[in-house]
Design a protein around this motif. Structure first.
Motif, PDB file in Angstrom:
ATOM      1  N   THR A  15       0.932  -1.241  -0.140  1.00 39.79           N
ATOM      2  CA  THR A  15      -0.022  -0.100  -0.332  1.00 39.79           C
ATOM      3  C   THR A  15       1.059   1.399   0.362  1.00 39.79           C
ATOM      4  O   THR A  15       1.462   1.337   1.020  1.00 39.79           O
ATOM      5  N   SER A  16       0.609   2.246  -0.862  1.00 44.08           N
ATOM      6  CA  SER A  16       1.438   3.209  -1.102  1.00 44.08           C
ATOM      7  C   SER A  16       1.459   3.744   0.350  1.00 44.08           C
ATOM      8  O   SER A  16       0.538   4.419   0.750  1.00 44.08           O
ATOM      9  N   ALA A  17       2.387   4.644   0.128  1.00 51.84           N
ATOM     10  CA  ALA A  17       2.606   5.543   1.734  1.00 51.84           C
ATOM     11  C   ALA A  17       2.732   7.023   1.167  1.00 51.84           C
ATOM     12  O   ALA A  17       3.192   7.510   0.405  1.00 51.84           O
ATOM     13  N   LEU A  18       2.430   8.194   1.935  1.00 54.68           N
ATOM     14  CA  LEU A  18       2.285   9.391   1.752  1.00 54.68           C
ATOM     15  C   LEU A  18       3.932  10.262   1.961  1.00 54.68           C
ATOM     16  O   LEU A  18       4.568   9.228   2.932  1.00 54.68           O
ATOM     17  N   PRO A  19       4.982  10.850   0.923  1.00 54.26           N
ATOM     18  CA  PRO A  19       5.670  11.288   1.917  1.00 54.26           C
ATOM     19  C   PRO A  19       5.958  11.960   2.937  1.00 54.26           C
ATOM     20  O   PRO A  19       6.798  12.794   2.992  1.00 54.26           O
ATOM     21  N   ILE A  20       5.455  11.424   4.038  1.00 52.22           N
ATOM     22  CA  ILE A  20       5.646  12.355   5.015  1.00 52.22           C
ATOM     23  C   ILE A  20       6.009  11.433   6.322  1.00 52.22           C
ATOM     24  O   ILE A  20       5.645  10.170   6.354  1.00 52.22           O
ATOM     25  N   VAL A  21       6.775  11.885   7.306  1.00 48.99           N
ATOM     26  CA  VAL A  21       6.855  11.025   8.736  1.00 48.99           C
ATOM     27  C   VAL A  21       6.259  11.810   9.660  1.00 48.99           C
ATOM     28  O   VAL A  21       6.747  13.042  10.080  1.00 48.99           O
ATOM     29  N   GLU A  22       5.289  10.961  10.020  1.00 48.54           N
ATOM     30  CA  GLU A  22       4.435  11.882  11.388  1.00 48.54           C
ATOM     31  C   GLU A  22       5.407  11.709  12.881  1.00 48.54           C
ATOM     32  O   GLU A  22       5.865  10.613  13.054  1.00 48.54           O
ATOM     33  N   ALA A  55       0.519  -4.055  11.969  1.00 42.46           N
ATOM     34  CA  ALA A  55      -0.089  -4.253  11.983  1.00 42.46           C
ATOM     35  C   ALA A  55      -0.767  -3.508  10.520  1.00 42.46           C
ATOM     36  O   ALA A  55      -0.880  -4.040   9.314  1.00 42.46           O
ATOM     37  N   SER A  56      -1.177  -2.030  10.607  1.00 45.69           N
ATOM     38  CA  SER A  56      -1.091  -1.723   8.894  1.00 45.69           C
ATOM     39  C   SER A  56       0.309  -1.522   8.526  1.00 45.69           C
ATOM     40  O   SER A  56       0.185  -0.755   7.138  1.00 45.69           O
ATOM     41  N   GLY A  57       1.379  -2.015   8.644  1.00 47.22           N
ATOM     42  CA  GLY A  57       2.497  -1.542   7.802  1.00 47.22           C
ATOM     43  C   GLY A  57       2.841   0.037   8.184  1.00 47.22           C
ATOM     44  O   GLY A  57       3.961  -0.306   6.995  1.00 47.22           O
ATOM     45  N   VAL A  58       2.453   0.083   9.625  1.00 47.53           N
ATOM     46  CA  VAL A  58       3.624   1.278   9.358  1.00 47.53           C
ATOM     47  C   VAL A  58       4.222   1.474  10.332  1.00 47.53           C
ATOM     48  O   VAL A  58       4.199   1.056  11.225  1.00 47.53           O
ATOM     49  N   PRO A  59       6.104   1.350   9.732  1.00 42.96           N
ATOM     50  CA  PRO A  59       6.679   1.783  10.901  1.00 42.96           C
ATOM     51  C   PRO A  59       6.655   2.431  11.918  1.00 42.96           C
ATOM     52  O   PRO A  59       6.077   3.905  11.588  1.00 42.96           O
ATOM     53  N   LEU A  60       6.954   2.049  12.859  1.00 44.62           N
ATOM     54  CA  LEU A  60       6.510   3.036  14.245  1.00 44.62           C
ATOM     55  C   LEU A  60       7.871   3.124  15.075  1.00 44.62           C
ATOM     56  O   LEU A  60       8.856   2.432  15.548  1.00 44.62           O
ATOM     57  N   ALA A  94       4.831   7.326   5.510  1.00 49.03           N
ATOM     58  CA  ALA A  94       5.933   6.711   5.364  1.00 49.03           C
ATOM     59  C   ALA A  94       6.033   5.750   7.031  1.00 49.03           C
ATOM     60  O   ALA A  94       6.598   5.310   6.985  1.00 49.03           O
ATOM     61  N   GLY A  95       5.911   6.571   7.704  1.00 43.53           N
ATOM     62  CA  GLY A  95       6.431   6.264   9.088  1.00 43.53           C
ATOM     63  C   GLY A  95       5.869   7.626   9.868  1.00 43.53           C
ATOM     64  O   GLY A  95       5.441   8.484  10.527  1.00 43.53           O
ATOM     65  N   VAL A  96       5.836   6.870  11.700  1.00 38.31           N
ATOM     66  CA  VAL A  96       5.591   7.505  12.639  1.00 38.31           C
ATOM     67  C   VAL A  96       7.116   7.555  14.001  1.00 38.31           C
ATOM     68  O   VAL A  96       6.773   6.188  14.076  1.00 38.31           O
ATOM     69  N   VAL A 109      13.432   5.150  11.577  1.00 38.42           N
ATOM     70  CA  VAL A 109      12.456   5.169  11.291  1.00 38.42           C
ATOM     71  C   VAL A 109      12.018   4.308   9.704  1.00 38.42           C
ATOM     72  O   VAL A 109      11.899   3.788   8.467  1.00 38.42           O
ATOM     73  N   LEU A 110      13.373   5.441   9.034  1.00 40.55           N
ATOM     74  CA  LEU A 110      13.316   5.183   7.137  1.00 40.55           C
ATOM     75  C   LEU A 110      14.157   3.883   7.146  1.00 40.55           C
ATOM     76  O   LEU A 110      13.464   3.616   6.281  1.00 40.55           O
TER      77      LEU A 110
END
Length: 346
Positions: free
Chosen positions: A67-74, A148-153, A129-131, A316-317
């Protein structure tokens, strides 16, 4: 694509390989409903969401559908730490900008869950892209939901022990507490009070026990009557400081859990007609920018917030690129910054 059963013949499916359709069948819902949970979407009943999330955790589901992620690190804060935001985000931005990414800011305080949604849903819906979760913005269920949603934390200075293998960045709170207490002891103080943060915070416990250990090593017992616990804020520092200074056997020095508490103590001393540092020495923790501007400038323990942001961003990267992060826990050094709020006791 043909879905298979969640428990193949001969035993359970290996963790992380169960499919969305299999989770949907177990939960008694449709695959789009499971996808809504994974993407933090609204319109799902609370009990349904909780049932799906429990199955995702139980079967160790990990999204691998690209699933595509936006180029943003929250970078997620929770109100309490907003005064740290600028330095941490500056460090994150220095790292991610070279990868063509931008930094997003999320203050989770005030975002009350509604319509069955949880706080982490706000982050999932943005497809970052990550949190990077800072301090009390982190909760154990965030790890489960985001992973679970594939978002690095990655967690910056978690307030409790990290669960599972959540990568985290912290500082040497124990060493900082030791250095602060030894400084007051070297000045000649023996009646030293400690105001710490919330007892459930790991950093609060570490700083308090470090001060206790430093005093006991010097042959000075920490008087239980001189220990206070409160929120990491100016008002609690002022109120607890006033309590301590109203004692007949008031302390000659106060170690504070952070700089905001220390500034509150200085205000309480002023209201009590006491001079800092002539009548009372005060030490903070953090080295916020305001610490060098107050009168007198505050002696404090510096936490390298920008460096923490840089370290968390790099981690996170690497996770976003599918690379392992070793070590999963990084602790950066604190350092004592001597200014004018401490002096030998009168």
């Amino acid at each position: 694509m043909t879905e298979t059963n969640p428990e193949p013949r001969g035993g359970r499916r290996p963790r992380g390989t169960v499919t969305v359709a299999a989770i949907a069948r177990l939960a008694g819902v449709s695959p789009p409903t499971v996808s809504k949970v994974l993407n933090g979407r609204s319109g799902i009943a609370v009990d349904t969401r909780e049932r799906v999330e429990a199955l995702l955790r139980e079967h160790g589901y990990r999204r691998t559908d690209g699933t595509s992620a936006l180029p943003i690190v929250e970078v997620a804060f929770s109100g309490l730490e907003s005064h740290l935001a600028v330095e941490i985000m500056r460090g994150v931005e220095e790292v991610v900008r070279d990868r063509g990414l931008t930094v997003g800011f999320t203050d989770l305080q005030g975002h009350a869950p509604r319509a069955g949604r949880r706080t982490a849903d706000l982050l999932l819906a943005r497809r970052p892209a990550g949190v990077i979760a800072v301090h009390s913005a982190y909760r154990g269920q965030y790890y489960q939901q985001l992973t679970a949603s594939g978002v690095p934390l990655v967690v910056v200075d978690p307030t409790g022990e990290p669960v599972h293998d959540t990568p985290s960045v912290g500082t040497t709170n124990w060493s900082g507490g030791i250095a602060a207490a030894r400084h007051l002891l070297d000045l000649g103080h023996r009646r030293i009070a400690v105001i710490t943060g919330p007892a459930q915070f790991m950093c609060s416990r570490a700083r308090l026990e470090a001060a206790r250990a430093a005093l006991e090593t010097a042959g000075v017992a920490l008087d239980p009557g001189l220990v206070r616990s409160g929120r990491f804020g100016f008002d609690d520092g002022a109120a607890l400081g006033a309590e301590l200074l109203a004692r007949r056997d008031r302390p000659t020095a106060i170690l504070c859990g952070n700089d905001l508490q220390a500034l509150g103590v200085c205000d309480a001393a002023r209201r009590a007609g006491l001079r800092v540092p002539g009548d009372l020495s005060v030490v903070g923790f953090d080295d916020l920018e305001v610490a060098r501007w107050c009168g007198p400038p505050l002696t404090t323990v510096r936490q390298p917030f920008a460096e923490m942001g840089r370290a968390a961003a790099g981690m996170v990267l690497r996770l976003a690129a599918g690379q392992p992060v070793e070590p999963s826990r990084v602790e950066l050094a604190t350092s004592l910054v001597l200014r004018e709020s401490t002096a030998p006791p009168a």
